[in-house]
Design an enzyme around this catalytic site. Structure first.
Site, PDB file in Angstrom:
ATOM      1  N   ARG A 246      34.755  58.216  42.919  1.00 39.44           N
ATOM      2  CA  ARG A 246      35.340  59.620  43.439  1.00 39.44           C
ATOM      3  C   ARG A 246      36.811  59.475  43.970  1.00 39.44           C
ATOM      4  O   ARG A 246      37.184  57.944  43.956  1.00 39.44           O
ATOM      5  CB  ARG A 246      34.562  59.872  44.893  1.00 39.44           C
ATOM      6  CG  ARG A 246      33.044  60.092  44.654  1.00 39.44           C
ATOM      7  CD  ARG A 246      32.514  60.560  45.966  1.00 39.44           C
ATOM      8  NE  ARG A 246      31.136  60.826  45.784  1.00 39.44           N
ATOM      9  CZ  ARG A 246      30.196  60.090  46.072  1.00 39.44           C
ATOM     10  NH1 ARG A 246      30.315  58.741  46.353  1.00 39.44           N
ATOM     11  NH2 ARG A 246      28.926  60.678  45.957  1.00 39.44           N
TER      12      ARG A 246
ATOM     13  N   LYS B 231      30.473  58.027  50.318  1.00 40.56           N
ATOM     14  CA  LYS B 231      29.988  59.254  51.207  1.00 40.56           C
ATOM     15  C   LYS B 231      29.212  58.671  52.523  1.00 40.56           C
ATOM     16  O   LYS B 231      28.386  57.931  51.993  1.00 40.56           O
ATOM     17  CB  LYS B 231      29.515  60.207  50.462  1.00 40.56           C
ATOM     18  CG  LYS B 231      30.243  61.181  49.769  1.00 40.56           C
ATOM     19  CD  LYS B 231      29.835  62.355  49.375  1.00 40.56           C
ATOM     20  CE  LYS B 231      30.737  63.408  48.747  1.00 40.56           C
ATOM     21  NZ  LYS B 231      30.252  64.609  48.210  1.00 40.56           N
TER      22      LYS B 231
ATOM     23  N   HIS C 275      37.980  64.485  39.266  1.00 39.89           N
ATOM     24  CA  HIS C 275      36.464  64.989  39.029  1.00 39.89           C
ATOM     25  C   HIS C 275      36.107  64.937  37.440  1.00 39.89           C
ATOM     26  O   HIS C 275      35.056  64.687  37.221  1.00 39.89           O
ATOM     27  CB  HIS C 275      36.149  66.579  39.451  1.00 39.89           C
ATOM     28  CG  HIS C 275      36.502  66.639  40.911  1.00 39.89           C
ATOM     29  ND1 HIS C 275      35.507  65.825  41.922  1.00 39.89           N
ATOM     30  CD2 HIS C 275      37.278  67.136  41.820  1.00 39.89           C
ATOM     31  CE1 HIS C 275      35.585  66.170  43.187  1.00 39.89           C
ATOM     32  NE2 HIS C 275      36.961  66.846  42.995  1.00 39.89           N
TER      33      HIS C 275
ATOM     34  N   ARG D 262      35.272  61.510  36.550  1.00 38.93           N
ATOM     35  CA  ARG D 262      34.119  60.958  36.987  1.00 38.93           C
ATOM     36  C   ARG D 262      32.638  61.780  36.255  1.00 38.93           C
ATOM     37  O   ARG D 262      31.737  61.309  36.025  1.00 38.93           O
ATOM     38  CB  ARG D 262      33.886  61.563  38.588  1.00 38.93           C
ATOM     39  CG  ARG D 262      32.572  61.180  39.106  1.00 38.93           C
ATOM     40  CD  ARG D 262      33.028  61.327  40.815  1.00 38.93           C
ATOM     41  NE  ARG D 262      31.627  61.214  41.221  1.00 38.93           N
ATOM     42  CZ  ARG D 262      30.912  60.496  42.026  1.00 38.93           C
ATOM     43  NH1 ARG D 262      31.287  59.194  41.654  1.00 38.93           N
ATOM     44  NH2 ARG D 262      29.616  60.786  42.570  1.00 38.93           N
TER      45      ARG D 262
ATOM     46  N   TYR E 279      23.811  66.530  35.462  1.00 41.03           N
ATOM     47  CA  TYR E 279      24.116  66.015  34.156  1.00 41.03           C
ATOM     48  C   TYR E 279      23.133  65.855  32.671  1.00 41.03           C
ATOM     49  O   TYR E 279      23.493  65.746  31.792  1.00 41.03           O
ATOM     50  CB  TYR E 279      24.799  64.320  34.442  1.00 41.03           C
ATOM     51  CG  TYR E 279      25.820  64.264  35.219  1.00 41.03           C
ATOM     52  CD1 TYR E 279      27.100  64.855  34.843  1.00 41.03           C
ATOM     53  CD2 TYR E 279      25.614  63.998  36.494  1.00 41.03           C
ATOM     54  CE1 TYR E 279      28.136  64.819  35.554  1.00 41.03           C
ATOM     55  CE2 TYR E 279      26.611  63.912  37.275  1.00 41.03           C
ATOM     56  CZ  TYR E 279      27.891  64.386  36.902  1.00 41.03           C
ATOM     57  OH  TYR E 279      29.094  64.229  37.826  1.00 41.03           O
TER      58      TYR E 279
END
Length: 295
Positions: free
Chosen positions: A145, A169, A237, A240, A272
């Site tokens: 990230r 996170k 993004h 990633r 995904y």
């Protein structure tokens, strides 16, 4: 109202150990919420009712917020009101049971292998380009990230065993491998890092020697993509998402990809699989004799 908010920021920072980036996002959403409340002459959290929460959402939508941003604003408000309930300042959470408008389902955009090659086909010896290439290689190689990459220190990286230790996170730590191209790019960057007169132990620093900011990384990636002739906008993004998609295409191991990305829930990673299926469907439509579309 502000006194309660200040206690909440301390709670998130000290007890929950949330990242400054996440807290800043919450602050932005709750500051905007307070402005809406002030327009309705509401100056106490005890005045907030379910009807007021719905009004906040309606007013936010009128101001141009999209579904994802509305969901974020509601989530920030609901979490804060839950904190006030825990503190005994509210009896119930007025945001409980209220849903944000449905979000449209969007597949994350990613780059194919040729685009990745095009992106990284740059051997400039300028120190700032060496730094940017190391950022690109590491982000694509490890699927980090933006906040994770920006927070890396010199001791976070081990080029000998090709591993990087990141804080994700919820302040959760994980160790992620990276490839030989990324390892080489990082070693080249470490050779010239001293030219930037670094002021701390940040792995990536700005030309002023400070830890490079989120915004600076975004701008440098955007500039790099344009310079390399990419047709689409380059952002963290996208790197990633490209990492996740290419890993899943090569391995089909959803759990492994979940661990690498630092997702707490498998459902987050499962998007995904839909992206991968879409790619397979496109190949099928183009290749199968019974699927080819008439011209």
């Amino acid at each position: 109202m502000l006194t309660a908010l200040n206690r909440y920021w301390d709670y998130l920072r000290i007890e929950r150990q949330m990242s400054p980036h996440t807290i800043t996002n919450y602050q932005h959403q709750l500051d905007a919420t307070i402005k809406i409340l002030a327009q309705q002459d509401i100056h106490s959290w005890t005045q907030v009712t379910p009807s007021v929460v719905r009004f906040i959402l309606a007013e936010s939508k009128k101001q141009g917020l999209k579904e994802k941003s509305l969901a974020l604003r509601l989530s920030a408000l609901r979490r804060f009101l839950s904190f006030l309930v825990q503190q005994g300042e509210l009896k119930v959470n007025p945001a409980t049971g209220i849903s944000a408008p449905k979000q449209g389902w969007h597949l994350p955009k990613n780059m194919d292998g040729e685009q990745i090659q095009q992106l990284l086909a740059n051997d400039s010896k300028e120190p700032i380009d060496i730094r940017d290439r190391a950022i690109l290689e590491l982000m694509y190689s490890s699927g980090l990230r933006l906040s994770e990459l920006q927070g890396l220190d010199l001791n976070s990286i081990n080029t000998r065993v090709r591993e990087v230790r990141v804080i994700g996170k919820g302040n959760k730590e994980r160790v992620v491998p990276f490839g030989r191209y990324a390892s080489h790019a990082i070693q080249e960057w470490l050779k010239v890092r001293a030219l930037f007169n670094p002021k701390d132990e940040a792995l990536f620093v700005s030309q002023l020697g400070n830890r490079i900011s989120h915004r600076a990384i975004q701008k440098r990636l955007e500039t790099w993509g344009i310079r390399q002739g990419l047709n689409s906008h380059l952002n963290p993004h996208k790197l990633r998402h490209s990492f996740a998609t290419h890993m899943l295409e090569a391995s089909s191991d959803l759990r492994a990809v979940q661990e690498l990305l630092g997702h707490s829930n498998l459902s987050t990673t499962q998007i995904y699989t839909h992206l991968n299926f879409q790619h397979l469907a496109e190949v099928y439509d183009q290749a199968h004799p019974r699927a080819k579309r008439k011209k």
